[in-house]
Design an enzyme around this catalytic site. Structure first.
Site, short mmCIF file in Angstrom:
data_model
loop_
_atom_site.label_atom_id
_atom_site.label_comp_id
_atom_site.label_asym_id
_atom_site.label_seq_id
_atom_site.Cartn_x
_atom_site.Cartn_y
_atom_site.Cartn_z
N HIS A 371 0.84 -1.21 0.00
CA HIS A 371 0.00 0.00 0.00
C HIS A 371 0.87 1.25 0.00
O HIS A 371 1.95 1.28 0.61
CB HIS A 371 -0.93 0.00 1.22
CG HIS A 371 -2.15 -0.84 1.04
ND1 HIS A 371 -3.37 -0.32 0.73
CD2 HIS A 371 -2.31 -2.19 1.10
CE1 HIS A 371 -4.25 -1.31 0.62
NE2 HIS A 371 -3.63 -2.44 0.83
N SER A 388 -6.44 3.51 -5.71
CA SER A 388 -5.84 4.32 -4.65
C SER A 388 -5.96 5.81 -4.94
O SER A 388 -6.20 6.63 -4.05
CB SER A 388 -4.36 3.94 -4.47
OG SER A 388 -4.24 2.66 -3.90
N ALA A 390 -8.35 7.33 -6.66
CA ALA A 390 -9.72 7.75 -6.40
C ALA A 390 -10.02 7.78 -4.91
O ALA A 390 -10.72 8.68 -4.42
CB ALA A 390 -10.69 6.81 -7.11
N GLU A 391 -9.50 6.81 -4.18
CA GLU A 391 -9.76 6.75 -2.74
C GLU A 391 -9.15 7.94 -2.01
O GLU A 391 -9.81 8.58 -1.18
CB GLU A 391 -9.22 5.42 -2.18
CG GLU A 391 -10.05 4.21 -2.60
CD GLU A 391 -9.28 2.90 -2.56
OE1 GLU A 391 -9.87 1.87 -2.91
OE2 GLU A 391 -8.08 2.92 -2.18
N GLN A 392 -7.92 8.23 -2.33
CA GLN A 392 -7.28 9.35 -1.64
C GLN A 392 -7.95 10.68 -2.03
O GLN A 392 -8.11 11.58 -1.19
CB GLN A 392 -5.78 9.38 -1.94
CG GLN A 392 -5.05 8.16 -1.37
CD GLN A 392 -3.56 8.41 -1.14
OE1 GLN A 392 -3.12 9.56 -1.03
NE2 GLN A 392 -2.79 7.33 -1.04
N PHE A 423 0.98 3.50 6.87
CA PHE A 423 -0.30 3.67 7.57
C PHE A 423 -1.42 3.41 6.56
O PHE A 423 -1.46 3.99 5.47
CB PHE A 423 -0.42 5.10 8.11
CG PHE A 423 -1.74 5.39 8.75
CD1 PHE A 423 -2.04 4.91 10.01
CD2 PHE A 423 -2.70 6.16 8.08
CE1 PHE A 423 -3.27 5.19 10.60
CE2 PHE A 423 -3.92 6.44 8.66
CZ PHE A 423 -4.20 5.95 9.93
N ALA A 426 -9.13 2.90 5.51
CA ALA A 426 -10.15 3.00 4.46
C ALA A 426 -10.62 4.44 4.38
O ALA A 426 -11.53 4.86 5.09
CB ALA A 426 -11.31 2.05 4.75
N VAL A 427 -9.97 5.21 3.53
CA VAL A 427 -10.19 6.66 3.53
C VAL A 427 -11.62 7.03 3.16
O VAL A 427 -12.11 8.10 3.55
CB VAL A 427 -9.19 7.38 2.60
CG1 VAL A 427 -7.79 7.24 3.13
CG2 VAL A 427 -9.30 6.86 1.17
#
Length: 472
Positions: A371, A388, A390-392, A423, A426-427
């Site tokens: 990750h 990742s 899109a999530e962030q 770290f 699940a943002v």
């Protein structure tokens, strides 16, 4: 592949809204089984007498002999029971479905005419009312084909619904492969219709019932009185009606037999139930063919990903990135016992999580290290995976102030130095402030506690990624 054919998921926690006509809160579907004259009997070419579903509970076949008592009980259904039920139902204008055994229908011209004049659906109940569990596929198919031929000859049209009843392990597939049925009813697995696929063809199943069924007058631990029958039907109706009022309409199937419910003490109980149901608004009394056509029109077969039917390469290509840069998890999940319950986001997540949880600590640490840092150098260089990225971005981590970026850099460095992996959170479950608060809190964990928490977060990220795919 280790594949499990039974569907233990079905419509899931939130079934589709049936959308019954005129906003009905419940569909009440009554079946009258017409079997009299189609049961096991020497006169019908069978080796022994009938022993199933009569007033003689626990009866045994009489090989080579006619069973006079048994025959006359079945005759009651044709001679008296049918007409009593016919009067009761037609007086109320209630449309029903008849499960007609083809050879029984051929021996009942007056009853068939009455069914047709009442507008009842006559579905097929097979060629004979016998046990099919030991039939070969070829012999059972031959019976099905002859049942269709004879049904058309007797009624003037082929049946659109099918119910074997005393079926074999292959009965549903044989009927589905025939290709001419709008529905098959040899299942008891739901309160709503559903689709299956046989040889690439979609087949609708409209479940039947063995509990709200007068057959329990003829079985041990069944109904002993009309009051019990009435109470069970009423409770079933009231439960499903309440669910319909709450926004989840269902179907209540009720099974009747001329020789059972056609007896006076039982017909009176049925009459009380029909009066109870009719006293409610929003009740759709329907034939099974009407339900089948409604369902096919409003809820056609779902087309989408079917993970349990994928080959390994396709499965890994689709799900190999759900756990960041760790396709080996999908490879191992593919080898588990997958089935229709895994053709959902919950199901695929379960399989992937099992593969992840059963891996060694070293392998799972490798997944954690795969990750990226939050708002780290890879993100700034636009080298994250699409997921990742899109999530962030969903938490605003792609638009930090200089001060916020410095804070994330400091926390990332301190966390990685302490635990040996980035770290992970699940943002999509948090905003920027919540992520920073979790960062500070989790830095105080010991190694074991944080490893466990990071693994939980990895699984949650996978769950969210799967929810975004074309899966129910």
């Amino acid at each position: 592949m280790d594949r499990y054919p039974r569907d233990m998921h079905g419509h899931g926690e939130e079934p589709p809204h049936a959308g019954w006509p005129n906003g009905a809160k419940i569909a009440v579907q009554i079946v009258l089984n017409y079997e009299e004259g189609g049961e096991n009997c020497l006169l019908h070419g069978d080796a022994a007498s009938e022993a199933f579903l009569s007033e003689i509970v626990g009866a045994a076949p009489w090989p080579g002999q006619r069973h006079w008592n048994m025959e006359s009980i079945y005759e009651y259904g044709a001679r008296a029971g049918f007409w009593r039920l016919h009067r009761l139902l037609t007086a109320r204008g209630i449309p029903i479905t008849v499960y007609g055994v083809a050879t029984a229908l051929a021996r009942a011209p007056a009853q068939v005419k009455a069914m047709q004049e009442a507008g009842w659906e006559i579905a097929s109940h097979g060629l004979k009312w016998i046990e099919y569990k030991d039939f070969t596929v070829e012999d059972e198919r031959a019976h099905l084909e002859e049942a269709i031929r004879l049904h058309r000859e007797v009624t003037g049209e082929r049946p659109r619904g099918w119910y074997t009843g005393r079926c074999s392990m292959q009965s549903v597939e044989i009927a589905a492969r025939e290709g001419g049925f709008d529905y098959i009813a040899d299942v008891y697995s739901d309160d709503l219709p559903y689709w299956i696929e046989v040889d690439g063809r979609d087949q609708l199943l409209v479940p039947y019932t063995l509990d709200a069924n007068d057959m329990r007058f003829a079985t041990p631990q069944g109904f002993n009185s009309g009051d019990q029958f009435f109470a069970y039907l009423k409770d079933s109706f009231d439960c499903l009606y309440a669910e319909g009022r709450a926004g989840a309409p269902k179907m209540l199937s009720i099974g009747l037999h001329c020789r059972l419910a056609g007896r006076p003490g039982r017909a009176a109980a049925l009459q009380r139930f029909l009066d109870h149901a009719a006293s409610h608004s929003g009740v759709w009394f329907a034939r099974r063919i009407d339900i089948a056509h409604h369902w096919a029109d409003r809820h056609p077969p779902r087309k989408g990903l079917r993970p349990s039917r994928m080959d390994k390469d396709s499965f890994v290509a689709q799900f190999g990135g759900v756990f960041e840069h760790s396709p080996w998890i999908a490879e191992r999940a593919f080898d588990l016992e997958l089935g229709p319950a895994h053709d959902t986001a919950i199901g695929v997540h379960s399989a992937l999580a099992r593969a992840f949880r059963s891996a060694s600590d070293e392998e799972r640490t490798g997944v954690l290290r795969a990750h990226p840092d939050l708002a780290g150098k890879l993100a700034q260089a636009k080298r994250l995976t699409a997921d990742s990225t899109a999530e962030q971005a969903s938490a605003g981590l792609d638009a930090l102030t200089d001060s916020e970026r410095d804070t994330f850099t400091r926390l990332n460095t301190g966390y990685t130095e302490k635990f040996g992996f980035p770290f992970i959170i699940a943002v999509r479950d948090h905003d920027k402030a919540g992520i920073l608060a979790a960062f500070e809190r989790r830095l105080a964990h010991d190694a074991a506690a944080e490893f466990a928490e990071a693994c939980r977060q990895v699984e949650r990220i996978a769950e969210l990624r799967l929810q975004a795919m074309d899966l129910p």
